[in-house]
Every structure is written in structure tokens, then in C-alpha cells.
Scaffold this motif. Structure first.
Motif, PDB file in Angstrom:
ATOM      1  N   ALA A  27       0.832  -1.210   0.000  1.00 35.29           N
ATOM      2  CA  ALA A  27       0.000   0.000   0.000  1.00 35.29           C
ATOM      3  C   ALA A  27       0.863   1.255   0.000  1.00 35.29           C
ATOM      4  N   HIS A  28       2.166   1.090   0.278  1.00 36.23           N
ATOM      5  CA  HIS A  28       3.047   2.260   0.400  1.00 36.23           C
ATOM      6  C   HIS A  28       4.287   2.180  -0.485  1.00 36.23           C
ATOM      7  N   LYS A  29       4.610   0.991  -0.970  1.00 31.42           N
ATOM      8  CA  LYS A  29       5.818   0.802  -1.769  1.00 31.42           C
ATOM      9  C   LYS A  29       5.514  -0.105  -2.950  1.00 31.42           C
ATOM     10  N   THR A  30       6.382  -0.039  -3.957  1.00 32.05           N
ATOM     11  CA  THR A  30       6.248  -0.977  -5.068  1.00 32.05           C
ATOM     12  C   THR A  30       6.888  -2.306  -4.658  1.00 32.05           C
ATOM     13  N   MET A  31       6.601  -3.339  -5.419  1.00 28.80           N
ATOM     14  CA  MET A  31       7.172  -4.649  -5.126  1.00 28.80           C
ATOM     15  C   MET A  31       8.695  -4.603  -5.203  1.00 28.80           C
ATOM     16  N   ASP A  32       9.233  -3.827  -6.146  1.00 27.44           N
ATOM     17  CA  ASP A  32      10.687  -3.710  -6.266  1.00 27.44           C
ATOM     18  C   ASP A  32      11.315  -3.051  -5.041  1.00 27.44           C
ATOM     19  N   GLU A  33      10.575  -2.183  -4.375  1.00 28.77           N
ATOM     20  CA  GLU A  33      11.101  -1.492  -3.192  1.00 28.77           C
ATOM     21  C   GLU A  33      11.029  -2.347  -1.926  1.00 28.77           C
ATOM     22  N   ILE A  34      10.275  -3.421  -2.001  1.00 27.20           N
ATOM     23  CA  ILE A  34      10.101  -4.290  -0.838  1.00 27.20           C
ATOM     24  C   ILE A  34      11.041  -5.484  -0.963  1.00 27.20           C
ATOM     25  N   SER A  35      11.742  -5.778   0.100  1.00 26.73           N
ATOM     26  CA  SER A  35      12.601  -6.972   0.089  1.00 26.73           C
ATOM     27  C   SER A  35      11.944  -8.077   0.907  1.00 26.73           C
ATOM     28  N   ILE A  36      12.343  -9.298   0.619  1.00 23.32           N
ATOM     29  CA  ILE A  36      11.850 -10.428   1.401  1.00 23.32           C
ATOM     30  C   ILE A  36      12.282 -10.272   2.854  1.00 23.32           C
ATOM     31  N   GLN A  37      13.489  -9.747   3.055  1.00 20.55           N
ATOM     32  CA  GLN A  37      13.974  -9.528   4.415  1.00 20.55           C
ATOM     33  C   GLN A  37      13.077  -8.547   5.174  1.00 20.55           C
ATOM     34  N   GLU A  38      12.615  -7.500   4.488  1.00 23.19           N
ATOM     35  CA  GLU A  38      11.728  -6.519   5.130  1.00 23.19           C
ATOM     36  C   GLU A  38      10.392  -7.157   5.492  1.00 23.19           C
ATOM     37  N   LEU A 107      -2.226   0.622  -3.247  1.00 18.57           N
ATOM     38  CA  LEU A 107      -2.101  -0.837  -3.266  1.00 18.57           C
ATOM     39  C   LEU A 107      -2.455  -1.390  -4.643  1.00 18.57           C
ATOM     40  N   VAL A 108      -3.510  -0.868  -5.248  1.00 22.82           N
ATOM     41  CA  VAL A 108      -3.916  -1.369  -6.566  1.00 22.82           C
ATOM     42  C   VAL A 108      -2.863  -1.021  -7.616  1.00 22.82           C
ATOM     43  N   LYS A 109      -2.346   0.212  -7.583  1.00 21.17           N
ATOM     44  CA  LYS A 109      -1.287   0.587  -8.529  1.00 21.17           C
ATOM     45  C   LYS A 109      -0.079  -0.324  -8.370  1.00 21.17           C
ATOM     46  N   ASN A 110       0.346  -0.526  -7.144  1.00 23.94           N
ATOM     47  CA  ASN A 110       1.533  -1.351  -6.902  1.00 23.94           C
ATOM     48  C   ASN A 110       1.283  -2.814  -7.254  1.00 23.94           C
ATOM     49  N   THR A 111       0.064  -3.287  -7.034  1.00 26.99           N
ATOM     50  CA  THR A 111      -0.270  -4.656  -7.408  1.00 26.99           C
ATOM     51  C   THR A 111      -0.250  -4.810  -8.921  1.00 26.99           C
ATOM     52  N   TYR A 112      -0.802  -3.834  -9.639  1.00 24.12           N
ATOM     53  CA  TYR A 112      -0.795  -3.901 -11.101  1.00 24.12           C
ATOM     54  C   TYR A 112       0.632  -3.842 -11.643  1.00 24.12           C
ATOM     55  N   LYS A 113       1.457  -2.976 -11.062  1.00 20.09           N
ATOM     56  CA  LYS A 113       2.863  -2.914 -11.490  1.00 20.09           C
ATOM     57  C   LYS A 113       3.534  -4.268 -11.269  1.00 20.09           C
ATOM     58  N   ALA A 114       3.284  -4.844 -10.116  1.00 23.92           N
ATOM     59  CA  ALA A 114       3.933  -6.108  -9.763  1.00 23.92           C
ATOM     60  C   ALA A 114       3.443  -7.259 -10.624  1.00 23.92           C
ATOM     61  N   GLN A 115       2.166  -7.269 -10.984  1.00 20.34           N
ATOM     62  CA  GLN A 115       1.671  -8.416 -11.738  1.00 20.34           C
ATOM     63  C   GLN A 115       2.219  -8.424 -13.163  1.00 20.34           C
ATOM     64  N   ILE A 116       2.661  -7.284 -13.666  1.00 13.23           N
ATOM     65  CA  ILE A 116       3.298  -7.251 -14.982  1.00 13.23           C
ATOM     66  C   ILE A 116       4.656  -7.954 -14.912  1.00 13.23           C
ATOM     67  N   GLU A 117       5.359  -7.744 -13.798  1.00 13.14           N
ATOM     68  CA  GLU A 117       6.684  -8.332 -13.613  1.00 13.14           C
ATOM     69  C   GLU A 117       6.641  -9.710 -12.961  1.00 13.14           C
ATOM     70  N   TYR A 118       5.691  -9.887 -12.031  1.00 15.04           N
ATOM     71  CA  TYR A 118       5.647 -11.114 -11.233  1.00 15.04           C
ATOM     72  C   TYR A 118       4.240 -11.705 -11.305  1.00 15.04           C
ATOM     73  N   GLY A 119       4.105 -12.877 -11.780  1.00 19.49           N
ATOM     74  CA  GLY A 119       2.820 -13.564 -11.669  1.00 19.49           C
ATOM     75  C   GLY A 119       1.801 -13.250 -12.740  1.00 19.49           C
ATOM     76  N   ASN A 120       2.239 -12.673 -13.881  1.00 18.58           N
ATOM     77  CA  ASN A 120       1.239 -12.343 -14.905  1.00 18.58           C
ATOM     78  C   ASN A 120       0.651 -13.584 -15.568  1.00 18.58           C
ATOM     79  N   GLU A 121       1.398 -14.684 -15.573  1.00 20.39           N
ATOM     80  CA  GLU A 121       0.862 -15.926 -16.137  1.00 20.39           C
ATOM     81  C   GLU A 121      -0.343 -16.401 -15.318  1.00 20.39           C
ATOM     82  N   PHE A 122      -0.207 -16.330 -14.005  1.00 23.42           N
ATOM     83  CA  PHE A 122      -1.326 -16.695 -13.134  1.00 23.42           C
ATOM     84  C   PHE A 122      -2.474 -15.708 -13.314  1.00 23.42           C
TER      85      PHE A 122
END
Length: 197
Positions: A27-38, A107-122
Motif C-alpha cells: 500500500a506504500h511501496k512498489t514490489m521492487d522497493e520491498i525486500s523479502i527480508q523486510e 495498493l492497486v497501482k503497486n499490485t498492477y505494477k507487480a503483476q506485470i513483472e511477477y505472476g502475470n501468467e497466473f
């Protein structure tokens, strides 16, 4: 039917908690800005626990859509199956388009950005709960003779999803100022008119 073990319940709770934390971060960051560690630090779980539940960050996006798919399969589709066929399709699309307002613009913007890079097949799978329910409603309208039989339910479902996704995209680029419920009803109605018997 055998009940779940305490270990299974704990695993489900851990996965749900990780997903909730990741959703909050999105809701506050893009998927690229979020790390698994965070995600792990904020969830108070180990990196190993994260990888036990998700293959990678794309698993977060896929899981978000699985939650929505389950809601459409178990709650929304069953409530619409007895409605007038065209109205059931329009209400289904309205439910889909109401999700962004509930989740929030960032959140919706970041989810849409992420689904282009991650999980678009699903995301594009026609076998997911949301598209499948729409397919069944369209197929029902064809079988009842409300929509023409010379067009496939799969084609109509796919094109209706292009309309609804485009409306949600437009809502995102207009910073949430578009009236997505009015837009989806009007555009889907106009589209379906050309297929009504």
C-alpha cells in the motif's frame, strides 16, 4: 472429514500473517522497493518461513489474487446465479471493479505494477475463480437464449475482462477519480447489446 492439525492451522496463520504484512507494505511501496527480508522482519518470521509459504515475491501477488478468486467462487458467483442473466454479468463486473476502492489506490497501482513483472501468467489464467465465474454466467446467458449462440462464452468472458481491467487501469491513472462502477456498467452493457438475441 478429518480436522486440521494444530501444525496445519499454525502454518495457515503464519502464511496469512505474512500476506497481510506484505499487502500493507504494498500500500506504500512498489514490489521492487520491498525486500523479502523486510517482509520477514515486519512479520517476525524467518526467511526460511517465508520460502516455506511462497516461492518468491511473485507468490505474494499470486496469493492476493487467490484470495479474491476464492471470494468470487464462494460468495459472489453463488449469489448471482439466480438473477436475470445480463444483470448477473453486470453485477459480477461491478463486484470486480469495487475491489480497487476497498483496497486503496496505492495498493492497486503497486499490485498492477507487480503483476506485470511477477505472476502475470497466473493473473491471465482463465481457470482462476474470478474469470471462471464470469465464464459460467456468460455461458448461462447463452444457454438461456439471452445472448447469441454463435459466439463463444470464452470469447465474451475474455473481452468483458478486458473492459473491466481497462476501467480499473483508467481508475489508477486518473488517481481514483474515475467512477468505475458507473463506467463498467455502461461499457459492459453497451458491449453486450451487440450479442443480445
Amino acid at each position: 472429514m478429518k480436522g486440521k492439525t494444530s501444525r496445519q492451522i499454525q502454518a495457515e496463520n503464519t502464511k496469512a500473517h505474512i500476506l497481510a504484512v506484505a499487502t500493507d507494505l504494498l500500500a506504500h511501496k512498489t514490489m521492487d522497493e520491498i525486500s523479502i527480508q523486510e517482509i520477514c522482519k515486519k512479520s517476525d518470521v524467518s526467511v526460511g518461513a517465508f520460502y516455506h509459504h511462497f516461492a518468491n515475491k511473485s507468490g505474494i501477488i499470486i496469493e492476493l489474487y487467490k484470495v479474491i478468486d476464492t471470494q468470487f467462487e464462494n460468495e459472489i458467483y453463488p449469489t448471482l446465479i439466480e438473477e436475470e442473466p445480463i444483470e448477473s454479468i453486470l453485477k459480477y463486473l461491478e463486484y470486480q471493479c469495487s475491489i480497487p476502492a476497498k483496497r486503496g489506490l496505492d495498493l492497486v497501482k503497486n499490485t498492477y505494477k507487480a503483476q506485470i513483472e511477477y505472476g502475470n501468467e497466473f493473473y491471465l489464467s482463465k481457470h482462476r475463480g474470478l474469470p471462471h465465474g464470469l465464464y459460467l454466467l456468460v455461458e448461462r446467458a447463452i444457454e438461456m437464449g439471452v445472448l447469441r449462440k454463435n459466439v463463444s462464452a470464452e470469447q465474451l468472458m475474455s473481452e468483458l475482462l478486458i473492459i473491466s481491467r481497462g476501467i480499473i487501469y483508467n481508475w489508477c491513472v486518473s488517481d481514483g477519480k474515475a467512477d468505475i462502477l458507473t463506467d463498467v456498467r455502461r461499457m459492459a452493457t453497451n458491449y453486450l447489446k451487440s450479442f443480445i438475441q
